[in-house]
Design a protein around this motif. Structure first.
Motif, PDB file in Angstrom:
ATOM      1  N   ASN A  75     -34.256  58.960   1.525  1.00 37.21           N
ATOM      2  CA  ASN A  75     -34.916  59.692   0.444  1.00 37.21           C
ATOM      3  C   ASN A  75     -36.377  59.292   0.340  1.00 37.21           C
ATOM      4  O   ASN A  75     -37.259  60.145   0.211  1.00 37.21           O
ATOM      5  N   SER A 148     -29.707  61.238  -6.274  1.00 36.03           N
ATOM      6  CA  SER A 148     -29.620  62.030  -5.046  1.00 36.03           C
ATOM      7  C   SER A 148     -30.125  63.464  -5.230  1.00 36.03           C
ATOM      8  O   SER A 148     -30.293  64.188  -4.259  1.00 36.03           O
ATOM      9  N   LYS A 149     -30.383  63.873  -6.476  1.00 35.94           N
ATOM     10  CA  LYS A 149     -30.815  65.261  -6.721  1.00 35.94           C
ATOM     11  C   LYS A 149     -32.196  65.353  -7.373  1.00 35.94           C
ATOM     12  O   LYS A 149     -32.898  66.350  -7.200  1.00 35.94           O
ATOM     13  N   LYS A 180     -33.946  68.049  -5.068  1.00 35.57           N
ATOM     14  CA  LYS A 180     -33.398  68.247  -3.723  1.00 35.57           C
ATOM     15  C   LYS A 180     -32.970  69.700  -3.581  1.00 35.57           C
ATOM     16  O   LYS A 180     -32.192  70.228  -4.370  1.00 35.57           O
ATOM     17  N   TRP A 185     -36.881  67.817  -0.106  1.00 31.53           N
ATOM     18  CA  TRP A 185     -37.333  67.430  -1.433  1.00 31.53           C
ATOM     19  C   TRP A 185     -38.561  68.279  -1.774  1.00 31.53           C
ATOM     20  O   TRP A 185     -39.571  68.215  -1.089  1.00 31.53           O
TER      21      TRP A 185
END
Length: 202
Positions: A75, A148-149, A180, A185
């Motif tokens: 990420n 994660s989002k 995301k 991203w």
């Protein structure tokens, strides 16, 4: 003679009873030893099972931790790479036409960021390339956090402008929100993008 036989018979019976009793005791001890051995084997099996379960748990924990670290690293790399590319496309173009410049940065944007940076109108009067000296962007460094989002990022960079023979360097900081979208991203909002004076500067 008969009187002597009776004590002998009693002695023989007594010895026989002792032998039988000893044999039975021996059999009982053998069975007890057998049960103890079975219990001992079961305990050893349980110890091995517990040890394997602990090892598996530690392995799973390490594996999970490794996966999380890997995802976090990925990420950070993706976000840093995308923001660096965004800044290069935002500033380092020789094209002064705002609509054309927006086309280059639009793939990095979504949500509020689209409305923030999209030029109003469709004025194409500016030349595609009139000798305009593009801004140089360097020393880009991004710090991000989130899940994660959704992520928030702070990006520090140096912006260098050349006007005639004079070069001016400005320290910049940009704060963004990202979401995301598929494997990418995208910048959903630019909270600020401004110059700053580093600590210790006069």
């Amino acid at each position: 003679m008969k009187k002597n036989r009776i004590p002998l018979i009693l002695v023989a019976v007594f010895i026989g009873l002792l032998l039988v009793s000893n044999w039975q005791t021996g059999q009982a001890l053998k069975r007890e030893r057998g049960r103890n051995q079975d219990i001992s084997r079961q305990l050893k099996k349980q110890e091995v099972t517990i040890a394997n379960a602990k090892e598996s748990s530690v392995t799973d924990s390490k594996s999970s931790s490794t996966v999380e670290k890997s995802l976090t690293t990925n990420n950070t790399k993706d976000i840093s790479s995308n923001l660096a590319a965004f800044l290069q496309n935002l500033y380092a173009s020789k094209n002064k036409n705002l609509q054309e410049r927006y086309k280059k940065i639009s793939p990095f944007l979504t949500g509020d960021a689209v409305n923030q940076l999209k030029p109003s109108g469709a004025d194409n009067s500016d030349s595609q390339d009139d000798g305009y000296t593009p801004t140089t962007i360097r020393d880009i460094e991004t710090f991000n956090s989130g899940d994660s989002k959704n992520q928030e990022a702070v990006t520090f960079y140096k912006m260098e402008n050349k006007v005639g023979d004079t070069t001016k360097e400005v320290n910049m900081v940009m704060r963004t929100k990202l979401v995301k979208s598929g494997q990418e991203w995208l910048i959903s909002k630019i909270e600020y993008n401004t110059g700053y004076e580093p600590h210790g500067s006069n």
